[in-house]
Design an enzyme around this catalytic site. Structure first.
Site, PDB file in Angstrom:
ATOM      1  N   LYS A  26      -4.385  -3.656   9.317  1.00 43.85           N
ATOM      2  CA  LYS A  26      -4.498  -2.605   9.367  1.00 43.85           C
ATOM      3  C   LYS A  26      -5.957  -2.433  10.604  1.00 43.85           C
ATOM      4  O   LYS A  26      -5.950  -1.484  11.185  1.00 43.85           O
ATOM      5  CB  LYS A  26      -5.444  -2.043   8.034  1.00 43.85           C
ATOM      6  CG  LYS A  26      -3.917  -2.098   7.285  1.00 43.85           C
ATOM      7  CD  LYS A  26      -4.248  -0.561   6.125  1.00 43.85           C
ATOM      8  CE  LYS A  26      -3.107  -0.573   5.967  1.00 43.85           C
ATOM      9  NZ  LYS A  26      -3.641   0.306   4.378  1.00 43.85           N
TER      10      LYS A  26
ATOM     11  N   LYS B 212       7.432  -4.875   5.404  1.00 41.17           N
ATOM     12  CA  LYS B 212       8.084  -3.828   3.552  1.00 41.17           C
ATOM     13  C   LYS B 212       8.194  -2.408   3.885  1.00 41.17           C
ATOM     14  O   LYS B 212       7.248  -2.083   4.836  1.00 41.17           O
ATOM     15  CB  LYS B 212       6.109  -4.516   3.038  1.00 41.17           C
ATOM     16  CG  LYS B 212       5.185  -3.831   3.415  1.00 41.17           C
ATOM     17  CD  LYS B 212       3.763  -3.960   2.657  1.00 41.17           C
ATOM     18  CE  LYS B 212       2.878  -2.527   2.816  1.00 41.17           C
ATOM     19  NZ  LYS B 212       1.442  -2.880   2.213  1.00 41.17           N
TER      20      LYS B 212
ATOM     21  N   LYS C  53       4.673   3.742   3.470  1.00 42.08           N
ATOM     22  CA  LYS C  53       3.920   4.895   3.588  1.00 42.08           C
ATOM     23  C   LYS C  53       3.667   5.328   4.703  1.00 42.08           C
ATOM     24  O   LYS C  53       3.839   6.154   5.128  1.00 42.08           O
ATOM     25  CB  LYS C  53       2.544   5.799   2.951  1.00 42.08           C
ATOM     26  CG  LYS C  53       3.162   6.048   1.884  1.00 42.08           C
ATOM     27  CD  LYS C  53       1.802   5.938   0.500  1.00 42.08           C
ATOM     28  CE  LYS C  53       1.606   4.597  -0.005  1.00 42.08           C
ATOM     29  NZ  LYS C  53       1.151   5.710  -1.177  1.00 42.08           N
TER      30      LYS C  53
HETATM   31  P1  TYM Z   1      -0.400   1.152  -1.987  1.00 41.38           P
HETATM   32  O1  TYM Z   1      -0.709   3.282  -2.434  1.00 41.38           O
HETATM   33  O2  TYM Z   1       0.009   0.698  -1.018  1.00 41.38           O
HETATM   34  O3  TYM Z   1       0.613   1.477  -3.565  1.00 41.38           O
HETATM   35  C1  TYM Z   1       0.774   1.525  -4.599  1.00 41.38           C
HETATM   36  C2  TYM Z   1       1.488   0.780  -5.407  1.00 41.38           C
HETATM   37  O4  TYM Z   1       2.930   0.419  -5.001  1.00 41.38           O
HETATM   38  C3  TYM Z   1       3.440  -0.824  -4.831  1.00 41.38           C
HETATM   39  N1  TYM Z   1       4.068  -1.664  -3.383  1.00 41.38           N
HETATM   40  C4  TYM Z   1       5.399  -1.956  -3.184  1.00 41.38           C
HETATM   41  N2  TYM Z   1       5.575  -2.644  -4.393  1.00 41.38           N
HETATM   42  C5  TYM Z   1       7.481  -3.655  -3.404  1.00 41.38           C
HETATM   43  N3  TYM Z   1       7.962  -3.099  -2.261  1.00 41.38           N
HETATM   44  C6  TYM Z   1       7.113  -2.113  -1.349  1.00 41.38           C
HETATM   45  N4  TYM Z   1       7.579  -1.914  -0.029  1.00 41.38           N
HETATM   46  C7  TYM Z   1       5.722  -1.887  -1.561  1.00 41.38           C
HETATM   47  N5  TYM Z   1       5.185  -1.248  -1.419  1.00 41.38           N
HETATM   48  C8  TYM Z   1       3.922  -0.711  -1.838  1.00 41.38           C
HETATM   49  C9  TYM Z   1       1.768  -1.699  -4.050  1.00 41.38           C
HETATM   50  O5  TYM Z   1       2.011  -3.628  -4.448  1.00 41.38           O
HETATM   51  C10 TYM Z   1       0.593  -0.932  -5.351  1.00 41.38           C
HETATM   52  O6  TYM Z   1       1.385  -1.729  -6.209  1.00 41.38           O
HETATM   53  N6  TYM Z   1      -5.244  -1.185  -2.416  1.00 41.38           N
HETATM   54  C11 TYM Z   1      -4.010  -0.261  -3.356  1.00 41.38           C
HETATM   55  C12 TYM Z   1      -4.079   0.974  -4.262  1.00 41.38           C
HETATM   56  C13 TYM Z   1      -5.001  -0.039  -5.194  1.00 41.38           C
HETATM   57  C14 TYM Z   1      -5.336  -0.560  -6.513  1.00 41.38           C
HETATM   58  C15 TYM Z   1      -6.162  -0.505  -7.098  1.00 41.38           C
HETATM   59  C16 TYM Z   1      -3.837  -1.050  -7.064  1.00 41.38           C
HETATM   60  C17 TYM Z   1      -6.354   1.008  -5.433  1.00 41.38           C
HETATM   61  N7  TYM Z   1      -7.159   0.022  -6.744  1.00 41.38           N
HETATM   62  C18 TYM Z   1      -6.608  -0.953  -8.197  1.00 41.38           C
HETATM   63  C19 TYM Z   1      -3.999  -1.468  -8.464  1.00 41.38           C
HETATM   64  C20 TYM Z   1      -5.658  -2.099  -8.769  1.00 41.38           C
HETATM   65  C21 TYM Z   1      -2.751   0.071  -3.015  1.00 41.38           C
HETATM   66  O7  TYM Z   1      -2.527   0.365  -1.466  1.00 41.38           O
HETATM   67  O8  TYM Z   1      -1.189   0.527  -3.592  1.00 41.38           O
END
Ligand code: TYM
Length: 344
Positions: free
Chosen positions: A115, A206, A209
């Protein structure tokens, strides 16, 4: 069993989020209800300000994401559903953990490298310390299990490292000289299939968003026509589908579409190829599109209904935040005490 996970409210919920994480949230919620465990699911709105953002959009995305999660089956009466900004204990604990996290650990995070790109000097400090807040998110609640997609595994490993070092350095000893750990080491729960759903435009990136092309992802809020169009235009190669899994090697786009079909039907890659092997994409793509439309339509209907009701969505978040704060306070107090911070 204490289950904790989060999602950034930075846009629509997409198929990668749903198959990689949210489906597991709902499954674990149902299991926890049966076994007396507890689930906390939150909108990581504080993480969302680590990248440039438009405040009005963050507010509306946060509410839309609550509507989407509830539409997917997260039940605000059985799970604790909230946003970080209403639970200040997350940022308080983050500061305490900043004393334990090492610069070198954060420097190795692939998300930070991706990022920030080449412009590290111009990246926000929040983007760099992002994983420490993520560690606070789960350690604050003594999480035992954290359902996430594959891309979050490294952040979870970091949370474990922080917890372990904090416990080693600061955990008080009980009467018998035994260490009483302040934090539980959480286990990531990553689905065996669909841990990584790839972009529809590039099978090696991947689904995300932040991809500038909306054609690269299926949003859970897309209508039937949009889903059919995106699948029809999804990048593929000219070969027909192979008849066995080995034949998908070196064909990332084909492998991704077959994988999506498999998880959406509860089947396997082999069972999908038994049905569609040797067929061209001209036959497979419409079948995949129709499958997605039929599975996502009920979620979409419920989402459209819920998103109109802002008062209810805000009430869900208020009610969730109140419960989350109550669970957070004892661990936060233990962390302050362990560090020798005097608080009256
Ligand atoms: P985020 O918002 O990017 O994504 C949310 C969840 O979706 C999963 N994910 C995917 N799984 C499979 N294939 C994909 N293409 C894909 N894109 C996203 C992510 O692995 C995630 O589980 N940092 C985290 C949010 C967060 C969090 C936490 C998660 C903040 N604090 C504490 C767990 C525990 C994030 O940006 O996820």
């Amino acid at each position: 069993m204490r289950i904790v996970s989060g999602i950034q409210p930075t846009g629509n919920l997409h198929l990668g989020n749903y198959l990689g994480a949210i489906r597991n949230w709902v499954k674990m919620q149902d299991d926890a209800t049966a076994t007396g465990g507890e689930c906390l699911y939150f909108l990581a709105d504080l993480h969302a300000i680590s990248m440039p953002h438009v405040p009005a959009e963050l507010a509306s995305n946060t509410r839309e994401m609550v509507a989407a999660l509830v539409a997917c089956g997260v039940d605000p009466d059985r799970s604790i559903l909230f946003n970080q900004a209403q639970v200040p204990q997350h940022t308080e604990l983050q500061w305490l953990l900043n004393g334990t996290a090492r610069m070198g650990w954060l420097n190795r995070m692939t998300q930070w490298k991706d990022k920030a790109g080449k412009n590290r000097e111009g990246a926000s400090v929040a983007l760099f310390t992002y994983p420490v807040l993520q560690a606070a998110d789960v350690l604050l609640y003594q999480a035992t299990h954290v359902p996430v997609g594959e891309d979050q595994k490294q952040h979870l490993e970091l949370a474990r490292d922080i917890a372990q070092k904090f416990n080693n350095d600061f955990a008080p000893k009980d009467g018998n000289g035994e260490e009483a750990p302040v934090f539980t080491l959480p286990d990531p729960i990553i689905p065996p299939e669909a841990a990584r759903i790839m972009s529809l435009r590039d099978g090696t990136a991947k689904m995300s968003k932040s991809d500038p092309s909306d054609m690269a992802r299926i949003n859970l809020t897309d209508d039937a026509d949009t889903i059919m169009k995106k699948i029809k235009k999804a990048k593929t190669d000219p070969e027909p589908l192979p008849s066995d899994k080995a034949g998908l090697a070196g064909r990332p786009e084909a492998a991704n579409l077959v994988g999506i079909y498999a998880v959406m039907t509860g089947g396997t890659v082999e069972s999908v190829l038994a049905e569609f092997g040797e067929e061209g994409f001209g036959k497979f793509k419409p079948a995949l599109g129709e499958l997605l439309v039929s599975k996502l339509a009920p979620i979409n209907d419920r989402f459209v209904e819920l998103r109109r009701d802002r008062a209810t969505l805000d009430a869900f978040l208020r009610q969730g935040a109140e419960k989350a704060r109550a669970l957070a306070v004892p661990t936060l107090n233990a962390a302050y005490d362990a560090l020798g911070l005097v608080r009256g």
